[in-house]
Scaffold this motif. Structure first.
Motif, PDB file in Angstrom:
ATOM      1  N   LEU A 134      -8.928  33.576  -8.726  1.00  0.00           N
ATOM      2  CA  LEU A 134      -8.514  33.677  -7.333  1.00  0.00           C
ATOM      3  C   LEU A 134      -9.243  32.647  -6.463  1.00  0.00           C
ATOM      4  CD1 LEU A 134      -6.591  35.449  -5.682  1.00  0.00           C
ATOM      5  CD2 LEU A 134      -8.540  36.917  -5.158  1.00  0.00           C
ATOM      6  N   GLY A 135     -10.529  32.471  -6.719  1.00  0.00           N
ATOM      7  CA  GLY A 135     -11.303  31.471  -5.976  1.00  0.00           C
ATOM      8  C   GLY A 135     -10.773  30.063  -6.187  1.00  0.00           C
ATOM      9  N   LEU A 136     -10.433  29.739  -7.419  1.00  0.00           N
ATOM     10  CA  LEU A 136      -9.871  28.410  -7.703  1.00  0.00           C
ATOM     11  C   LEU A 136      -8.503  28.230  -7.059  1.00  0.00           C
ATOM     12  CD1 LEU A 136     -10.941  28.066 -11.415  1.00  0.00           C
ATOM     13  CD2 LEU A 136     -11.620  26.550  -9.555  1.00  0.00           C
ATOM     14  N   LEU A 137      -7.684  29.274  -7.129  1.00  0.00           N
ATOM     15  CA  LEU A 137      -6.356  29.197  -6.530  1.00  0.00           C
ATOM     16  C   LEU A 137      -6.453  29.022  -5.017  1.00  0.00           C
ATOM     17  CD1 LEU A 137      -3.328  29.318  -7.130  1.00  0.00           C
ATOM     18  CD2 LEU A 137      -3.447  31.776  -6.732  1.00  0.00           C
ATOM     19  N   HIS A 194      -2.262  15.696  -8.556  1.00  0.00           N
ATOM     20  CA  HIS A 194      -3.091  15.790  -7.366  1.00  0.00           C
ATOM     21  C   HIS A 194      -4.195  16.817  -7.627  1.00  0.00           C
ATOM     22  CE1 HIS A 194      -4.042  16.845  -3.129  1.00  0.00           C
ATOM     23  NE2 HIS A 194      -3.729  15.565  -2.912  1.00  0.00           N
ATOM     24  N   TRP A 195      -5.346  16.660  -6.967  1.00  0.00           N
ATOM     25  CA  TRP A 195      -6.470  17.545  -7.237  1.00  0.00           C
ATOM     26  C   TRP A 195      -6.137  19.008  -6.948  1.00  0.00           C
ATOM     27  CZ3 TRP A 195      -8.782  20.559  -3.512  1.00  0.00           C
ATOM     28  CH2 TRP A 195      -8.549  20.222  -2.178  1.00  0.00           C
ATOM     29  N   ARG A 196      -5.256  19.256  -5.988  1.00  0.00           N
ATOM     30  CA  ARG A 196      -4.879  20.641  -5.678  1.00  0.00           C
ATOM     31  C   ARG A 196      -4.097  21.263  -6.855  1.00  0.00           C
ATOM     32  NH1 ARG A 196      -5.649  22.041  -0.238  1.00  0.00           N
ATOM     33  NH2 ARG A 196      -6.144  20.267   1.080  1.00  0.00           N
ATOM     34  N   VAL A 197      -3.246  20.474  -7.469  1.00  0.00           N
ATOM     35  CA  VAL A 197      -2.481  20.955  -8.629  1.00  0.00           C
ATOM     36  C   VAL A 197      -3.427  21.207  -9.807  1.00  0.00           C
ATOM     37  CG1 VAL A 197      -0.653  20.379 -10.274  1.00  0.00           C
ATOM     38  CG2 VAL A 197      -0.381  19.792  -7.853  1.00  0.00           C
ATOM     39  N   VAL A 198      -4.414  20.323  -9.953  1.00  0.00           N
ATOM     40  CA  VAL A 198      -5.392  20.500 -11.035  1.00  0.00           C
ATOM     41  C   VAL A 198      -6.150  21.814 -10.848  1.00  0.00           C
ATOM     42  CG1 VAL A 198      -7.479  19.555 -12.094  1.00  0.00           C
ATOM     43  CG2 VAL A 198      -5.606  18.030 -11.466  1.00  0.00           C
ATOM     44  N   LEU A 199      -6.542  22.130  -9.613  1.00  0.00           N
ATOM     45  CA  LEU A 199      -7.218  23.410  -9.365  1.00  0.00           C
ATOM     46  C   LEU A 199      -6.306  24.588  -9.685  1.00  0.00           C
ATOM     47  CD1 LEU A 199      -9.308  22.887  -6.098  1.00  0.00           C
ATOM     48  CD2 LEU A 199     -10.140  23.288  -8.408  1.00  0.00           C
ATOM     49  N   GLN A 200      -5.021  24.464  -9.409  1.00  0.00           N
ATOM     50  CA  GLN A 200      -4.079  25.541  -9.725  1.00  0.00           C
ATOM     51  C   GLN A 200      -3.924  25.713 -11.233  1.00  0.00           C
ATOM     52  OE1 GLN A 200      -0.609  24.381  -7.522  1.00  0.00           O
ATOM     53  NE2 GLN A 200      -1.568  24.816  -5.545  1.00  0.00           N
TER      54      GLN A 200
END
Length: 184
Positions: A33-36, A108-114
């Motif tokens: 959840l934190g990563l998302l 993108h870094w946001r997609v990588v975190l997801q």
């Protein structure tokens, strides 16, 4: 990274109250959840809250649970089992440096975190194998084992232990994303 170890006493209190399995599952969910949430935050202070605090606490829960339950599965080769479990962190750093670089080149870094958020939920499933009656299992295994020879890799014959190793490695992989960003 420091919060994982700093919050160990907090995790220990939760483990005393709820047990290793529940705390580890909750930690995996909190980590994911934190990563998302980190993938959607618009500012650095919110990133600090979602990534550092939530992921740090979640990883601390999984980490502490793993190191508390593994000694219960082993009596004779306890130090070897804990040594192998401890090697999960360096293996995760090696794995994520390559995988993280590839993912950041492609997405993108946001997609990588997801993506990593999804993979961080794997320990939730794996920690469900933590046996609540592990102390009874250990006594029965010792009685049934008798004088069997135990080699260096005998710990890897224990299916539950291998699951714990995989759980710890995945948790370490997820918690070491900042180390990858420092390099790049």
């Amino acid at each position: 990274m420091a919060l994982i170890f700093f919050l160990g006493p907090v995790a220990g209190k939760f483990i005393e109250k709820f047990g290793c399995r529940i705390v580890a599952v909750f930690g995996g969910i909190l980590n994911g959840l934190g990563l998302l949430l980190s993938s959607f935050v618009p500012s650095l202070p919110l990133m600090f809250l979602s990534f550092s605090l939530m992921c740090g606490l979640g990883t601390s829960f999984v980490y502490t649970s793993s190191f508390l339950i593994v000694p219960r599965y082993f009596k004779k080769h306890r130090s070897l089992a804990l040594g192998i479990l401890s090697s999960g962190l360096p293996c995760a750093v090696l794995t994520m440096s390559t995988l993280g670089t590839y993912l950041l080149d492609e997405f993108h870094w946001r997609v990588v975190l997801q993506i990593i958020s999804g993979t961080s939920l794997i320990p939730c499933l794996l920690t469900l194998t933590f046996d609540l009656n592990v102390d009874d299992l250990l006594e029965n295994a010792e009685e049934n084992n008798g004088g069997a020879k135990n080699g260096f890799f005998s710990a890897l014959k224990n299916t539950r232990y291998v699951v714990l190793l995989v759980t710890a490695m995945i948790s370490y992989v997820v918690s070491n994303i900042p180390l990858i960003h420092v390099v790049s």
